[in-house]
Design a protein around this motif. Structure first.
Motif, PDB file in Angstrom:
ATOM      1  N   VAL A 145       0.751  -1.119  -0.078  1.00 57.86           N
ATOM      2  CA  VAL A 145      -0.173   0.368  -0.484  1.00 57.86           C
ATOM      3  C   VAL A 145       0.935   1.218  -0.258  1.00 57.86           C
ATOM      4  N   PHE A 146       1.616   1.158   0.475  1.00 58.49           N
ATOM      5  CA  PHE A 146       3.039   2.058   1.217  1.00 58.49           C
ATOM      6  C   PHE A 146       3.809   2.834  -0.397  1.00 58.49           C
ATOM      7  N   GLY A 147       3.515   1.545  -1.162  1.00 56.82           N
ATOM      8  CA  GLY A 147       4.617   1.724  -2.358  1.00 56.82           C
ATOM      9  C   GLY A 147       3.657   2.377  -3.462  1.00 56.82           C
ATOM     10  N   ASP A 148       1.908   1.769  -3.639  1.00 55.37           N
ATOM     11  CA  ASP A 148       1.118   1.724  -4.470  1.00 55.37           C
ATOM     12  C   ASP A 148       0.236   3.517  -4.341  1.00 55.37           C
ATOM     13  N   HIS A 149      -0.106   4.148  -3.212  1.00 58.67           N
ATOM     14  CA  HIS A 149      -0.458   4.557  -2.565  1.00 58.67           C
ATOM     15  C   HIS A 149       0.289   5.043  -1.458  1.00 58.67           C
ATOM     16  N   PRO A 150       1.263   5.902  -2.001  1.00 61.14           N
ATOM     17  CA  PRO A 150       1.765   6.749  -0.860  1.00 61.14           C
ATOM     18  C   PRO A 150       0.727   7.804  -0.158  1.00 61.14           C
ATOM     19  N   GLU A 151      -0.208   8.337  -1.296  1.00 67.89           N
ATOM     20  CA  GLU A 151      -0.699   9.850  -0.443  1.00 67.89           C
ATOM     21  C   GLU A 151      -2.166   9.219   0.183  1.00 67.89           C
ATOM     22  N   LEU A 152      -2.038   7.743   0.272  1.00 65.02           N
ATOM     23  CA  LEU A 152      -3.491   7.477   1.282  1.00 65.02           C
ATOM     24  C   LEU A 152      -2.742   6.374   2.302  1.00 65.02           C
ATOM     25  N   ALA A 153      -1.701   5.900   2.385  1.00 59.14           N
ATOM     26  CA  ALA A 153      -0.654   5.363   3.420  1.00 59.14           C
ATOM     27  C   ALA A 153      -1.166   5.905   4.655  1.00 59.14           C
ATOM     28  N   VAL A 154      -0.426   7.424   4.221  1.00 59.94           N
ATOM     29  CA  VAL A 154      -0.246   8.042   5.785  1.00 59.94           C
ATOM     30  C   VAL A 154      -1.177   8.107   6.447  1.00 59.94           C
ATOM     31  N   GLY A 155      -2.316   8.496   5.560  1.00 64.69           N
ATOM     32  CA  GLY A 155      -3.185   8.617   6.663  1.00 64.69           C
ATOM     33  C   GLY A 155      -4.104   7.804   7.235  1.00 64.69           C
ATOM     34  N   ARG A 156      -4.138   6.360   6.587  1.00 67.54           N
ATOM     35  CA  ARG A 156      -4.510   5.356   7.093  1.00 67.54           C
ATOM     36  C   ARG A 156      -3.910   4.985   8.237  1.00 67.54           C
ATOM     37  N   MET A 157      -2.518   5.018   8.404  1.00 68.22           N
ATOM     38  CA  MET A 157      -1.413   4.942   8.834  1.00 68.22           C
ATOM     39  C   MET A 157      -2.075   5.764  10.484  1.00 68.22           C
ATOM     40  N   ALA A 158      -1.982   6.273  10.671  1.00 68.95           N
ATOM     41  CA  ALA A 158      -1.638   7.302  11.180  1.00 68.95           C
ATOM     42  C   ALA A 158      -3.376   7.157  12.170  1.00 68.95           C
ATOM     43  N   TRP A 159      -4.587   6.874  11.131  1.00 66.48           N
ATOM     44  CA  TRP A 159      -5.650   6.613  11.752  1.00 66.48           C
ATOM     45  C   TRP A 159      -5.289   4.849  12.664  1.00 66.48           C
ATOM     46  N   ALA A 160      -4.587   4.014  11.984  1.00 69.03           N
ATOM     47  CA  ALA A 160      -4.307   3.070  12.590  1.00 69.03           C
ATOM     48  C   ALA A 160      -4.176   2.971  14.244  1.00 69.03           C
ATOM     49  N   ARG A 161      -2.852   3.930  14.015  1.00 71.02           N
ATOM     50  CA  ARG A 161      -1.962   3.965  15.369  1.00 71.02           C
ATOM     51  C   ARG A 161      -2.727   4.399  16.382  1.00 71.02           C
ATOM     52  N   GLU A 162      -3.281   5.782  16.329  1.00 72.95           N
ATOM     53  CA  GLU A 162      -4.817   6.117  16.695  1.00 72.95           C
ATOM     54  C   GLU A 162      -5.729   6.040  17.281  1.00 72.95           C
ATOM     55  N   THR A 163      -6.213   4.793  16.505  1.00 68.46           N
ATOM     56  CA  THR A 163      -7.567   4.092  17.402  1.00 68.46           C
ATOM     57  C   THR A 163      -7.433   2.832  17.499  1.00 68.46           C
ATOM     58  N   CYS A 164      -5.864   2.447  17.971  1.00 80.17           N
ATOM     59  CA  CYS A 164      -5.407   1.236  18.184  1.00 80.17           C
ATOM     60  C   CYS A 164      -5.156   1.714  19.648  1.00 80.17           C
ATOM     61  N   SER A 165      -3.923   2.460  19.328  1.00 77.35           N
ATOM     62  CA  SER A 165      -3.981   2.645  20.835  1.00 77.35           C
ATOM     63  C   SER A 165      -4.607   3.073  21.664  1.00 77.35           C
ATOM     64  N   ARG A 166      -6.363   3.839  21.180  1.00 80.06           N
ATOM     65  CA  ARG A 166      -7.256   4.302  22.313  1.00 80.06           C
ATOM     66  C   ARG A 166      -7.441   2.895  22.268  1.00 80.06           C
ATOM     67  N   ALA A 167      -7.970   1.644  21.772  1.00 81.36           N
ATOM     68  CA  ALA A 167      -8.858   0.890  21.845  1.00 81.36           C
ATOM     69  C   ALA A 167      -7.816  -0.084  23.239  1.00 81.36           C
ATOM     70  N   MET A 168      -6.818  -0.440  22.723  1.00 79.29           N
ATOM     71  CA  MET A 168      -6.048  -1.486  23.411  1.00 79.29           C
ATOM     72  C   MET A 168      -5.527  -0.074  24.366  1.00 79.29           C
ATOM     73  N   THR A 169      -5.492   0.985  24.806  1.00 85.16           N
ATOM     74  CA  THR A 169      -5.031   1.647  26.196  1.00 85.16           C
ATOM     75  C   THR A 169      -6.411   1.499  27.430  1.00 85.16           C
ATOM     76  N   LEU A 170      -7.472   1.411  26.551  1.00 82.18           N
ATOM     77  CA  LEU A 170      -8.882   2.319  27.024  1.00 82.18           C
ATOM     78  C   LEU A 170      -9.105  -0.387  27.981  1.00 82.18           C
ATOM     79  N   ALA A 171      -8.318  -1.288  26.892  1.00 80.13           N
ATOM     80  CA  ALA A 171      -8.884  -2.514  26.994  1.00 80.13           C
ATOM     81  C   ALA A 171      -7.662  -2.591  28.652  1.00 80.13           C
ATOM     82  N   ALA A 172      -5.990  -1.786  28.693  1.00 77.97           N
ATOM     83  CA  ALA A 172      -5.548  -2.485  29.511  1.00 77.97           C
ATOM     84  C   ALA A 172      -6.198  -1.911  31.718  1.00 77.97           C
ATOM     85  N   VAL A 173      -6.829  -0.881  30.714  1.00 77.50           N
ATOM     86  CA  VAL A 173      -7.747  -0.392  31.732  1.00 77.50           C
ATOM     87  C   VAL A 173      -8.364  -1.097  32.983  1.00 77.50           C
TER      88      VAL A 173
END
Length: 81
Positions: A53-81
């Motif tokens: 995805v980063f090779g074929d569509h870097p302009e889309l991959a950056v935003g999706r990775m930011a979303w994945a990191r933020e979303t995953c961080s929120r979901a996993m952090t709340l699960a650990a509480v």
């Protein structure tokens, strides 16, 4: 601001999953999606697909990775509480 460490493999799995950035998935659904994708594909395939995805569509991959990191961080952090 507090920074939470999240397993990068789970973030990568969410990145390559079928989850839509525009859907309002709850934290449980995010965790299930990330772990399910990781179980189904394995870490190597998750990284390979992300690289494609980063090779074929870097302009889309950056935003999706930011979303994945933020979303995953929120979901996993709340699960650990």
């Amino acid at each position: 601001m507090t920074t939470h460490t999240v397993d990068p493999v789970l973030c990568m799995a969410l990145f390559v999953s079928d989850a839509s950035q525009t859907s309002n998935l709850d934290n449980s659904a995010i965790r299930d999606t990330a772990t399910g994708t990781l179980d189904r594909l394995g870490p190597d395939e998750c990284y390979a697909r992300a690289a494609e995805v980063f090779g074929d569509h870097p302009e889309l991959a950056v935003g999706r990775m930011a979303w994945a990191r933020e979303t995953c961080s929120r979901a996993m952090t709340l699960a650990a509480v």
